[in-house]
Design an enzyme around this catalytic site. Structure first.
Site, mmCIF file in Angstrom:
data_model
loop_
_atom_site.group_PDB
_atom_site.id
_atom_site.type_symbol
_atom_site.label_atom_id
_atom_site.label_comp_id
_atom_site.label_asym_id
_atom_site.label_seq_id
_atom_site.Cartn_x
_atom_site.Cartn_y
_atom_site.Cartn_z
ATOM 1 N N ARG A 11 0.841 -1.200 0.000
ATOM 2 C CA ARG A 11 0.000 0.000 0.000
ATOM 3 C C ARG A 11 0.882 1.258 0.000
ATOM 4 N NH1 ARG A 11 -0.607 4.713 2.603
ATOM 5 N NH2 ARG A 11 -0.182 3.657 4.571
ATOM 6 N N HIS A 209 8.785 6.616 9.451
ATOM 7 C CA HIS A 209 9.580 6.665 8.220
ATOM 8 C C HIS A 209 11.050 6.884 8.555
ATOM 9 C CE1 HIS A 209 6.528 7.081 4.738
ATOM 10 N NE2 HIS A 209 5.959 6.424 5.735
ATOM 11 N N CYS A 240 4.730 9.675 1.216
ATOM 12 C CA CYS A 240 3.416 10.299 1.131
ATOM 13 C C CYS A 240 3.404 11.213 -0.086
ATOM 14 C CB CYS A 240 3.126 11.105 2.392
ATOM 15 S SG CYS A 240 1.558 11.997 2.293
ATOM 16 N N ASN A 249 9.663 4.449 3.955
ATOM 17 C CA ASN A 249 9.306 3.743 5.162
ATOM 18 C C ASN A 249 10.542 3.092 5.775
ATOM 19 O OD1 ASN A 249 6.192 3.392 5.547
ATOM 20 N ND2 ASN A 249 6.506 3.240 3.351
#
Lengths: 324, 324
Positions: A11, A209, A240, A249
């Protein structure tokens, strides 16, 4: 002690790159992640496909993931409509972002923080009206909990107040999220300490992150105050799309190594994780993948927390993957 | 609270790359590091110049560094002869590695751990015989304290026993070193807790590498148990030439950002640190330099622990440096 590593690459990772991974490749990757021992996988996002075409196949991916035994299939939804689509697809659990920064909330989901909090109440009312057995678990991630690229610092009192209000709306778990890579370890300790004090069993995990190289440092800080669920993405892909400069991440491979070396049981196998990485790399040739363990492997003498020793270099990426 | 960041790039960094940085460039870099607020700089190593020709100019570099006001000029020496050369050059402080792994000790300094410990007694006897005002401080770093590329795991009892014996030989400070990047945060907490309990005021700092991405995570763990001195190198250059695969000190830029964001005063300025990095990059064109802060800079809303806010992006490397 067991720690849950929640894989968000399919995702958070895939939504932040320009290319769209073919559905069949997503499914192969998720299967490989599950085979490596990941027990919770965020497989897609039920956003408007015009905004994020990379996620247009979310329902199909959820359906395929449901056929993998033993995993919790998690999906992101930005609003009630998204949650309804995720539930219709069969997701076990739905995660909904609510931004602590009003400006970020408007940019990200088109409504201010207060409206986003109120909407959680609507989502819970809808969810509670579903037939038993068809009710997905609802968790909320408070995004920009550690700062915002638009507003800068976000007051900690505000973050905790929002978390309390979200729990009051019925959210079953409220985590804190640093999708922009602003968090520092002292702040992580302060905020999660307060979150646990205020929310008790509803206090959720950490989505951190690595933008400033501080991802694993923040994990250590969170572990110090009792956090036991951490999001990460294989190869560190992800960021993002509405927060410029906010990429990366925590790398699942490095996180798993660190936790296991610390004596914390993740249930994840680094050699099989390297096989999953090869699937990812093959599906996205040329895409930057990060991580130290894929480069150097485990050290001589490494042992899993509960499963014993493995040969030096376990978890190193294959030559094929590294060349990609 | 103040934390001492001890810059080891001019020694640990430069000894691990193949090229030799010209003496004048080393001096310019050290001057720039001092101007950025580094208060302790390990400027060179008094090893056999046939083994490490990159360090052949150590005496000249020490002499130049002594002319910079306000810094502690630190040099590494592997044995009594090296310590004598370092003292003759005028180093304020000499750091001597003693490996907890017997095999690594033999490979690194040509003698086993017991002989290396005994030699610390000889070095202290010689040092104590020097005239007052000409006595450098002697610290020992226990290398392979967290594991060894030859032997694998090193028993923690052995590491602590060695540290106690080194203090008994008169070493004024005994730190723990992970030059091979094996350490994990739980281990760091355990070993430094025991070191403090056994050595009290003689317990020294942490020399941590980032080989498995765990460098800053280990700093957080060490801070938890009271460690307040950390080695790092600008751009993360450096490793151990006798430990294959063991590259990469903690990046000074990222460490300073994290500590200041946590509210810990380093006295170091990130913008001036970026200027020092440009000096380094210019002197070693094409050499890989690492770090997240040089890529992304400070976040919106960042404040130093005691010196207030700075503009977003402070500490980002210049375009010239990034192209290098």
């Amino acid at each position: 002690m067991a720690v849950l590593v929640s894989e968000v690459g399919p995702r958070d990772g895939l939504q932040s790159i320009h290319r769209t991974m073919p559905t069949a490749a997503k499914i192969r990757w998720i299967q490989a992640l599950a085979a490596a021992g990941l027990r919770e996988i965020e497989v897609g996002s039920f956003v408007n496909p015009k905004r994020l075409p990379q996620m247009a196949d979310a329902a199909e991916v959820v359906a395929a993931a449901l056929r993998i035994p033993g995993i919790t299939v998690l999906a992101l939804a930005p609003n009630l409509l998204g949650a309804q689509r995720a539930a219709a697809a069969g997701a076990h659990k739905i995660t909904i972002p609510v931004s602590a920064s009003d400006s970020h909330s408007r940019a990200n989901v088109g409504k201010g923080t207060d409206d986003a909090i109120a909407q959680i109440g609507e989502i819970m009312a809808w969810r509670n009206g579903l037939p038993e057995g068809a009710r997905p678990e609802i968790e909320v991630g408070v995004s920009t909990a550690f700062g915002c690229t638009i507003e800068g610092a976000v007051p900690e009192d505000r973050v905790i107040d929002i978390a309390v209000r979200l729990a009051a709306q019925g959210a079953e778990s409220v985590g804190l999220s640093d999708g922009v890579g602003y968090a520092n370890p002292a702040q992580v300790k302060r905020l999660f300490t307060r979150l646990h004090a205020e929310l008790g069993g509803k206090a959720g995990g950490a989505h951190l992150h690595n933008t400033r190289g501080q991802g694993l440092a923040n994990v250590v800080a969170a572990l110090e105050v009792g956090v036991s669920t951490f999001d990460s993405s294989q190869g560190g892909i992800g960021g993002c799309p509405y927060s410029p400069g906010a990429t990366g991440n925590i790398v699942t491979e490095d996180l798993v190594w660190m936790l296991e070396a610390m004596g914390l049981d993740t249930g994840i196998d680094l050699a099989k994780l390297a096989e999953a990485r090869a699937v990812l790399a093959e599906a996205l040739p040329g895409e930057a993948l990060y991580g130290h363990i894929p480069d150097v492997g485990t050290e001589k003498g490494f042992s899993y927390a509960t499963r014993g020793a493995v040969p030096e270099g376990t978890g190193r990426a294959t030559r094929t993957e590294r060349a990609a």
